[in-house]
Design a protein around this motif. Sequence first.
Motif, short mmCIF file in Angstrom:
data_model
loop_
_atom_site.label_atom_id
_atom_site.label_comp_id
_atom_site.label_asym_id
_atom_site.label_seq_id
_atom_site.Cartn_x
_atom_site.Cartn_y
_atom_site.Cartn_z
N THR A 53 0.84 -1.20 0.00
CA THR A 53 0.00 0.00 0.00
C THR A 53 0.87 1.25 0.00
N ASP A 54 1.90 1.26 0.82
CA ASP A 54 2.82 2.41 0.86
C ASP A 54 3.50 2.62 -0.49
N LEU A 55 3.91 1.54 -1.14
CA LEU A 55 4.55 1.65 -2.45
C LEU A 55 3.58 2.21 -3.50
N ALA A 56 2.34 1.71 -3.47
CA ALA A 56 1.34 2.19 -4.44
C ALA A 56 1.04 3.67 -4.21
N LEU A 57 0.91 4.08 -2.96
CA LEU A 57 0.64 5.49 -2.67
C LEU A 57 1.82 6.37 -3.07
N ALA A 58 3.03 5.88 -2.91
CA ALA A 58 4.21 6.65 -3.33
C ALA A 58 4.20 6.83 -4.85
N ASP A 59 3.83 5.79 -5.58
CA ASP A 59 3.73 5.90 -7.05
C ASP A 59 2.68 6.93 -7.45
N ILE A 60 1.55 6.91 -6.77
CA ILE A 60 0.47 7.87 -7.06
C ILE A 60 0.95 9.29 -6.77
N ARG A 61 1.60 9.49 -5.64
CA ARG A 61 2.12 10.83 -5.29
C ARG A 61 3.11 11.32 -6.35
N THR A 62 3.98 10.43 -6.81
CA THR A 62 4.96 10.80 -7.83
C THR A 62 4.27 11.25 -9.11
N GLU A 63 3.27 10.51 -9.54
CA GLU A 63 2.55 10.86 -10.77
C GLU A 63 1.81 12.19 -10.61
N VAL A 64 1.24 12.43 -9.44
CA VAL A 64 0.54 13.70 -9.19
C VAL A 64 1.53 14.85 -9.24
N MET A 65 2.70 14.66 -8.65
CA MET A 65 3.71 15.72 -8.66
C MET A 65 4.21 15.99 -10.08
N ARG A 66 4.37 14.94 -10.88
CA ARG A 66 4.78 15.13 -12.28
C ARG A 66 3.72 15.90 -13.06
N ALA A 67 2.46 15.53 -12.86
CA ALA A 67 1.37 16.21 -13.56
C ALA A 67 1.29 17.67 -13.15
N GLU A 68 1.47 17.93 -11.86
CA GLU A 68 1.43 19.31 -11.38
C GLU A 68 2.60 20.12 -11.95
N ALA A 69 3.78 19.52 -12.04
CA ALA A 69 4.94 20.22 -12.60
C ALA A 69 4.71 20.53 -14.08
N ALA A 70 4.14 19.58 -14.81
CA ALA A 70 3.84 19.81 -16.23
C ALA A 70 2.81 20.93 -16.38
N TRP A 71 1.80 20.91 -15.51
CA TRP A 71 0.78 21.96 -15.54
C TRP A 71 1.39 23.33 -15.27
N ARG A 72 2.24 23.42 -14.27
CA ARG A 72 2.89 24.70 -13.93
C ARG A 72 3.79 25.18 -15.08
N GLU A 73 4.46 24.25 -15.74
CA GLU A 73 5.31 24.63 -16.87
C GLU A 73 4.46 25.21 -18.01
N LEU A 74 3.36 24.54 -18.32
CA LEU A 74 2.46 25.05 -19.36
C LEU A 74 1.88 26.41 -18.97
N LEU A 75 1.50 26.52 -17.73
CA LEU A 75 0.93 27.78 -17.25
C LEU A 75 1.96 28.91 -17.37
N GLY A 76 3.21 28.60 -17.06
CA GLY A 76 4.28 29.59 -17.20
C GLY A 76 4.47 30.02 -18.64
N GLU A 77 4.40 29.04 -19.56
CA GLU A 77 4.53 29.37 -20.98
C GLU A 77 3.39 30.28 -21.44
N TRP A 78 2.17 29.93 -21.02
CA TRP A 78 1.01 30.74 -21.41
C TRP A 78 1.13 32.15 -20.84
N HIS A 79 1.61 32.22 -19.60
CA HIS A 79 1.78 33.53 -18.96
C HIS A 79 2.80 34.37 -19.73
N ALA A 80 3.90 33.75 -20.12
CA ALA A 80 4.94 34.47 -20.86
C ALA A 80 4.43 34.94 -22.21
N GLU A 81 3.68 34.09 -22.90
CA GLU A 81 3.11 34.48 -24.19
C GLU A 81 2.13 35.64 -24.03
N GLY A 82 1.31 35.56 -23.02
CA GLY A 82 0.33 36.62 -22.76
C GLY A 82 1.01 37.93 -22.40
#
Length: 107
Positions: A53-82
């Motif tokens: 269970t701990d291993l599965a939750l760690a994998d989920i947390r890692t994927e959430v953090m990756r998705a959030e980092a990708a989202w922030r990167e895209l948001l930064g690009e959109w902000h710069a373009e705007g």
Amino acid sequence: MLTLRLLPEDELAGVADPERCVELAVPRHTEGTITVRTLRLTPADLVRLRTETDLALADIRTEVMRAEAAWRELLGEWHAEGRAAVEANELDTALLSRVLERLRASL
């Protein structure tokens, strides 16, 4: 809520597998009713369940953090373009359309 109970010796008398001395109660919500399923485990099974269970939750947390980092990167690009469009003092409708399309796609 999951509950654990170590079975007393008298409840284990005459049981085929007395090593399964830990009772795990798992509630299940279905159509407005709550049913409880009980499982009997060995202490080693319980440790293995906790570890997996701990291993599965760690994998989920890692994927959430990756998705959030990708989202922030895209948001930064959109902000710069705007910002570039605003600083140019020209209304770039194609840029604004792309930003709106990306925002809609992300929702």
